[in-house]
Design a protein around this motif. Structure first.
Motif, PDB file in Angstrom:
ATOM      1  N   THR A 111       5.889 -11.106 -13.603  1.00  0.00           N
ATOM      2  CA  THR A 111       6.284 -10.578 -14.920  1.00  0.00           C
ATOM      3  C   THR A 111       7.180  -9.003 -14.764  1.00  0.00           C
ATOM      4  OG1 THR A 111       4.164  -9.548 -15.274  1.00  0.00           O
ATOM      5  CG2 THR A 111       4.722 -12.035 -16.207  1.00  0.00           C
ATOM      6  N   HIS A 112       6.844  -8.422 -13.721  1.00  0.00           N
ATOM      7  CA  HIS A 112       7.367  -7.040 -13.340  1.00  0.00           C
ATOM      8  C   HIS A 112       7.829  -6.878 -11.976  1.00  0.00           C
ATOM      9  CE1 HIS A 112       4.586  -6.453 -16.673  1.00  0.00           C
ATOM     10  NE2 HIS A 112       4.866  -5.486 -17.013  1.00  0.00           N
ATOM     11  N   TYR A 113       8.739  -5.779 -12.197  1.00  0.00           N
ATOM     12  CA  TYR A 113       9.285  -5.363 -10.605  1.00  0.00           C
ATOM     13  C   TYR A 113       9.120  -4.095 -10.496  1.00  0.00           C
ATOM     14  CZ  TYR A 113      13.559  -3.809 -13.186  1.00  0.00           C
ATOM     15  OH  TYR A 113      14.379  -3.297 -14.187  1.00  0.00           O
ATOM     16  N   PHE A 114       9.505  -3.403  -9.372  1.00  0.00           N
ATOM     17  CA  PHE A 114       9.145  -2.056  -9.200  1.00  0.00           C
ATOM     18  C   PHE A 114      10.444  -1.422  -8.527  1.00  0.00           C
ATOM     19  CE2 PHE A 114       5.413  -4.336  -7.099  1.00  0.00           C
ATOM     20  CZ  PHE A 114       4.683  -4.173  -8.284  1.00  0.00           C
ATOM     21  N   ARG A 115      10.315  -0.139  -9.091  1.00  0.00           N
ATOM     22  CA  ARG A 115      11.712   0.674  -8.610  1.00  0.00           C
ATOM     23  C   ARG A 115      11.334   2.198  -8.360  1.00  0.00           C
ATOM     24  NH1 ARG A 115      16.904  -0.189  -9.411  1.00  0.00           N
ATOM     25  NH2 ARG A 115      16.519  -1.482 -11.465  1.00  0.00           N
ATOM     26  N   CYS A 116      11.692   2.676  -7.116  1.00  0.00           N
ATOM     27  CA  CYS A 116      11.294   3.744  -6.593  1.00  0.00           C
ATOM     28  C   CYS A 116      11.583   4.934  -7.285  1.00  0.00           C
ATOM     29  CB  CYS A 116      11.536   3.876  -4.928  1.00  0.00           C
ATOM     30  SG  CYS A 116      10.748   2.692  -4.103  1.00  0.00           S
ATOM     31  N   TYR A 124       0.836  -1.106   0.085  1.00  0.00           N
ATOM     32  CA  TYR A 124      -0.146  -0.006   0.139  1.00  0.00           C
ATOM     33  C   TYR A 124       0.951   1.278   0.050  1.00  0.00           C
ATOM     34  CZ  TYR A 124      -3.203   3.484   1.868  1.00  0.00           C
ATOM     35  OH  TYR A 124      -3.993   4.625   2.205  1.00  0.00           O
ATOM     36  N   LEU A 125       1.147   1.962  -1.090  1.00  0.00           N
ATOM     37  CA  LEU A 125       2.007   2.806  -1.481  1.00  0.00           C
ATOM     38  C   LEU A 125       1.335   4.153  -0.890  1.00  0.00           C
ATOM     39  CD1 LEU A 125       4.728   4.165  -2.452  1.00  0.00           C
ATOM     40  CD2 LEU A 125       3.266   4.578  -4.846  1.00  0.00           C
ATOM     41  N   ILE A 126       1.724   4.844   0.337  1.00  0.00           N
ATOM     42  CA  ILE A 126       1.286   6.056   0.911  1.00  0.00           C
ATOM     43  C   ILE A 126       1.554   7.418   0.299  1.00  0.00           C
ATOM     44  CG2 ILE A 126       0.724   7.266   2.880  1.00  0.00           C
ATOM     45  CD1 ILE A 126       1.335   4.689   4.501  1.00  0.00           C
ATOM     46  N   GLN A 127       2.937   7.190   0.119  1.00  0.00           N
ATOM     47  CA  GLN A 127       3.661   8.618  -0.611  1.00  0.00           C
ATOM     48  C   GLN A 127       4.662   8.259  -1.223  1.00  0.00           C
ATOM     49  OE1 GLN A 127       4.808  11.204   2.644  1.00  0.00           O
ATOM     50  NE2 GLN A 127       2.862  12.014   2.985  1.00  0.00           N
ATOM     51  N   GLY A 128       4.915   8.912  -2.349  1.00  0.00           N
ATOM     52  CA  GLY A 128       5.855   8.569  -3.272  1.00  0.00           C
ATOM     53  C   GLY A 128       5.531   8.224  -4.688  1.00  0.00           C
ATOM     54  N   SER A 129       6.444   7.857  -5.718  1.00  0.00           N
ATOM     55  CA  SER A 129       6.230   7.430  -6.849  1.00  0.00           C
ATOM     56  C   SER A 129       6.975   6.135  -7.210  1.00  0.00           C
ATOM     57  CB  SER A 129       6.489   8.667  -8.023  1.00  0.00           C
ATOM     58  OG  SER A 129       6.254   8.230  -9.325  1.00  0.00           O
ATOM     59  N   VAL A 130       6.532   5.367  -7.822  1.00  0.00           N
ATOM     60  CA  VAL A 130       7.073   4.002  -8.235  1.00  0.00           C
ATOM     61  C   VAL A 130       6.898   3.445  -9.713  1.00  0.00           C
ATOM     62  CG1 VAL A 130       6.927   1.411  -7.939  1.00  0.00           C
ATOM     63  CG2 VAL A 130       6.528   3.070  -5.841  1.00  0.00           C
TER      64      VAL A 130
END
Length: 199
Positions: free
Chosen positions: A79-84, A42-48
């Motif tokens: 299939t995917h990964y996240f990077r801040c 659950y992303l509260i703040q920021g961009s990924v």
């Protein structure tokens, strides 16, 4: 999209209130994924940024509040990964516990709303890439940038945006932009889109 925002709030609060969830702070450029962590976020703040694992192409950018990992929580192959893209604050919960609270609190309908929105975003992304020529691909990306908020648009380099989301060379993008300028349908200053008059 009211359904999306409501679903994010309800699912996010359920994750946050679960006794086994954990508050995490991630730094800009830090990589994470559902496969390694076996968690929903659950992303509260920021961009990924969301990258395709097979070729490291950027497929989407998500800004909090948002739920990350729903599309992959039931899949064996991730299939995917996240990077801040910025420093981020998020709550995490194991996939097992997420399943449990979705069942207990009857949240699958809200999850469906978010999945529907995500699938539409993947469709839009595919449509941006699957065009007949470079010119058309550039036009589709410019349309997407033009729909951004003024604040986001003025901070977005059209060249970086397209390069990170496709296999098109910078010179090919530049040629397409020059043609669009000559046609009088775009105005660009220092790589930022100022005007777009393409329907």
């Amino acid at each position: 999209m009211p359904e999306k925002n409501e679903a994010i709030t309800i699912i996010g609060e359920a994750i946050k209130d679960c006794g086994s969830s954990c508050l995490i702070y991630r730094k800009k450029r830090q990589r994470f994924d559902v496969e390694s962590h076996q968690q929903i976020f659950y992303l509260i703040q920021g961009s990924v940024n969301v990258y395709r694992k097979s070729d490291d192409v950027l497929t989407n950018t998500v800004t909090g509040p948002a739920i990350l990992g729903l599309l992959q929580m039931k899949m064996k192959e991730k299939t995917h990964y996240f990077r801040c893209d910025t420093d981020c604050e998020m709550w995490s919960l194991s996939i097992h516990d997420t399943n449990a609270i979705f069942n207990e609190k009857d949240l699958w309908g809200y999850a469906f709303d978010l999945l529907t929105h995500s699938i539409y975003q993947w469709y839009r992304r595919s449509n941006m890439i699957e065009q007949k020529d470079v010119y058309s691909i550039v036009v589709q990306h410019l349309k997407y940038i033009w729909e951004m908020s003024t604040e986001s648009r003025t901070q977005t380099s059209i060249y970086s945006f397209i390069l990170r989301r496709s296999h098109i060379s910078r010179s090919s993008i530049h040629k397409a932009i020059c043609i669009l300028k000559e046609e009088g349908v775009v105005k660009v200053n220092r790589g930022k889109l100022l005007e777009l008059s393409i329907k």
